[in-house]
Design a protein around this motif. Structure first.
Motif: not given
Length: 339
Positions: A180, A226, A259, A261, A265-266, A269
């Motif tokens: 992730y 990240d 956020a 993801s 994709g997301e 958030k």
């Protein structure tokens, strides 16, 4: 179940409390010379230390009662700290015989601060309306020096610098799978950014005081792309850090966006905030950031912190069995001698 937001402030020991001086060779003339000492600090932001101090600014006065100025905010260039190399003022001042001298110096990475002043009668260096930026700020005031009757035999002025600002760090942790991505952005603290700092000589230990002001602004700590990944190969953590004006932290908060993801994709958030109230040992048990101290606030944030419904979706495993070994019989090996 994960906690929604966890913040812990930790004060680390004072960054510089040394009083040792490195003495340069005695100058065989009447020009005033300087040597300097700066203690080591933990590497994180670009602090001033014995390895990178190359310039400071100095004030100097002599003569009890009248305190005639000889240096007013004059740049002094290095030189290295502690190796007897020469530090050279850009303007020259001279020793007078058998006079009391008082000095003060500061550095914030080589920039001259126009609103710096020195009161020799109280041995106080004042930085009026100082706005904290990306640079460290150190200052030094030695004990009063009485010059020799033979002014050509005076030793250089020894300066021990101390940190006037505080350092605040945010370390983010995460226990989600490294597949992730957890991006942290807009990490901000709204607090005092401009204030008047005073560094005063005291025989039992110099003091640093900051007069709080109404000049409030955002400290922008930046972005971490990240934190759902291993600690960096060099051992550094997912952290951001800034110098700050020492001040009360009782009502201060940090805010940031997170956020979450995956490769598709997301997922979620959100915006978060947390209290920075912390009582440190370096601030006489008051709820404040103290000069010369660093504070590390640790924040754990995971996918289910942003979206609590993910608690019900966590992938878990059961182990049904571990198959035993099957015996395929015995085989005899007959050895033969090799020539």
């Amino acid at each position: 179940m994960k906690k929604s937001l966890f913040l812990l402030g930790v004060a680390v020991a004072a960054l510089t409390s040394c009083t040792n001086n490195e003495v340069m060779e005695v100058a065989e003339n009447r020009a005033i010379g300087f040597s300097s000492f700066v203690g080591n600090t933990t590497k994180a932001v670009t602090e001033l230390n014995k390895d990178n101090l190359k310039k400071f600014f100095v004030f100097g006065n002599y003569g009890t009662g009248t305190w005639t100025p000889v240096y007013t905010n004059v740049a002094v260039n290095g030189g290295n700290v502690g190796d007897n190399s020469e530090w050279t003022p850009e303007l020259t001042a001279y020793w007078q015989t058998s006079q009391a001298y008082r000095f003060a110096a500061y550095s914030d990475g080589g920039n001259k601060f126009a609103n710096a002043s020195f009161a020799p009668e109280t041995q106080a260096l004042t930085l009026t309306g100082y706005t904290v930026g990306n640079n460290d700020l150190i200052a030094a005031i030695p004990a009063e020096i009485t010059s020799n009757a033979d002014a050509t035999k005076n030793e250089d002025v020894n300066l021990s610098f101390y940190h006037m600002l505080s350092r605040v760090k945010f370390t983010f942790t995460n226990t989600d799978s490294y597949d992730y991505t957890m991006a942290i952005s807009n990490i901000k603290v709204n607090a005092i950014k401009t204030a008047t700092g005073k560094y005063t000589y005291n025989v039992s230990g110099n003091t640093i005081d900051w007069t709080e002001s109404t000049s409030i602004g955002d400290y922008n700590f930046g972005t971490l792309s990240d934190i759902a990944q291993a600690v960096n190969p060099d051992g550094s953590t997912h952290s951001v850090e800034l110098f700050v004006i020492p001040q009360s932290n009782a009502a201060l908060e940090v805010t940031f966006d997170a956020a979450f993801s995956d490769a598709a994709g997301e997922i979620a958030k959100g915006t978060f905030k947390g209290s920075l109230s912390y009582t440190g040992t370096g601030s006489s048990a008051t709820t404040a950031w103290a000069p010369g101290y660093m504070y590390n606030y640790t924040v754990e944030i995971n996918g289910n912190t942003i979206d609590p419904t993910l608690n019900q979706k966590i992938i878990k495993f059961n182990v049904d069995a571990v198959e035993g070994w099957k015996d395929d019989g015995n085989q005899t090996v007959t050895p033969s001698k090799q020539s």
